[in-house]
Enzyme design. Sequence first.
Site, mmCIF file in Angstrom:
data_model
loop_
_atom_site.group_PDB
_atom_site.id
_atom_site.type_symbol
_atom_site.label_atom_id
_atom_site.label_comp_id
_atom_site.label_asym_id
_atom_site.label_seq_id
_atom_site.Cartn_x
_atom_site.Cartn_y
_atom_site.Cartn_z
ATOM 1 N N THR A 7 1.026 -0.846 -0.202
ATOM 2 C CA THR A 7 -0.102 -0.188 0.126
ATOM 3 C C THR A 7 1.122 1.666 -0.048
ATOM 4 O OG1 THR A 7 -2.000 2.077 1.143
ATOM 5 C CG2 THR A 7 -0.507 -0.305 2.568
ATOM 6 N N ASN A 9 -0.601 3.992 1.114
ATOM 7 C CA ASN A 9 -1.443 5.084 1.646
ATOM 8 C C ASN A 9 -0.753 4.747 3.397
ATOM 9 O OD1 ASN A 9 -2.709 5.450 3.997
ATOM 10 N ND2 ASN A 9 -4.693 5.621 2.749
ATOM 11 N N ASP A 66 -7.626 -3.044 0.247
ATOM 12 C CA ASP A 66 -8.751 -2.429 -0.806
ATOM 13 C C ASP A 66 -9.872 -1.788 0.156
ATOM 14 O OD1 ASP A 66 -8.275 -1.133 -2.929
ATOM 15 O OD2 ASP A 66 -11.084 -1.371 -3.454
ATOM 16 N N SER A 67 -10.162 -0.970 0.078
ATOM 17 C CA SER A 67 -11.478 -0.792 1.170
ATOM 18 C C SER A 67 -12.524 0.747 0.834
ATOM 19 C CB SER A 67 -10.798 0.089 1.932
ATOM 20 O OG SER A 67 -9.611 0.634 2.725
ATOM 21 N N GLY A 147 -8.546 9.227 5.668
ATOM 22 C CA GLY A 147 -9.304 9.385 4.844
ATOM 23 C C GLY A 147 -10.452 10.164 5.524
ATOM 24 N N TYR A 148 -12.072 9.589 5.894
ATOM 25 C CA TYR A 148 -12.608 9.901 5.960
ATOM 26 C C TYR A 148 -12.891 9.410 7.755
ATOM 27 C CZ TYR A 148 -13.691 9.703 0.499
ATOM 28 O OH TYR A 148 -13.619 9.886 -0.284
ATOM 29 N N ASP A 149 -12.275 9.745 8.501
ATOM 30 C CA ASP A 149 -12.237 9.088 9.881
ATOM 31 C C ASP A 149 -13.007 10.002 10.646
ATOM 32 O OD1 ASP A 149 -11.214 6.513 9.133
ATOM 33 O OD2 ASP A 149 -9.504 6.943 10.378
ATOM 34 N N ARG A 175 -11.379 -2.600 8.617
ATOM 35 C CA ARG A 175 -9.843 -3.493 8.739
ATOM 36 C C ARG A 175 -9.044 -4.265 10.068
ATOM 37 N NH1 ARG A 175 -8.266 1.141 6.979
ATOM 38 N NH2 ARG A 175 -8.774 0.886 5.686
#
Length: 189
Positions: A7, A9, A66-67, A147-149, A175
Amino acid sequence: MTVTVATGNAGKVREIAAALADLDWELRPLQGVPMPEETGATYEENAALKACTVALVTRTAALADDSGIEVEALNGEPGIYSARFGGLGSDLERNLYLLEKLRGHANRRAKFVSVVILAQPSGQVETYRGELSGTLLEAPRGEGGFGYDPLFVPDGQTRTLAEMSVAEKQAISHRGKALAALKTAKRGN
Ligand code: ITT
């Protein structure tokens, strides 16, 4: 076992390294290995693309995630396109874009999905999936996570994922669940 963490990320790297710290694995960073284009139609296809490509190139086992986030009021969007939502370049911009799209919607329900795949250079793959349901706030809160956390309050919680430590997030997250299933399978318990 040597495992390349497939990854780019940094948020995922932190969570994967923390989750697998107590397995007897040597985790290697991706370091210059090119990642394939995510052309799949599902999390499973994209995770397999990433893990298998990196396993072939590095000749080590490779672990990919992948998420995405699926928003009820947007008919499940952005889903597998979460990293590219709105064609925007930063987490903050994507969060603001999501808030804009949700303006006026009473339904703030959403869920995160993570599919983790461990691939061997032989082509053998193992797939693990986890989900986390919750609601989206009207404005971001918290500095942690990625991210959207900052927008997402998991069911049964009052804080956003961005207001939790890595360990707290891991204990409940999509995850965290997928990685816990992988660990259980690997340890055979
Ligand atoms: P790699 O493909 O290199 O792993 P990526 O960020 O492009 O990194 P994905 O294609 O799987 O990964 O996209 C996942 C996106 O979904 C991610 O960029 C976030 O925007 C969002 N996402 C996934 N898990 C998340 C989490 O735990 N917290 C917040 N946002 C998350």
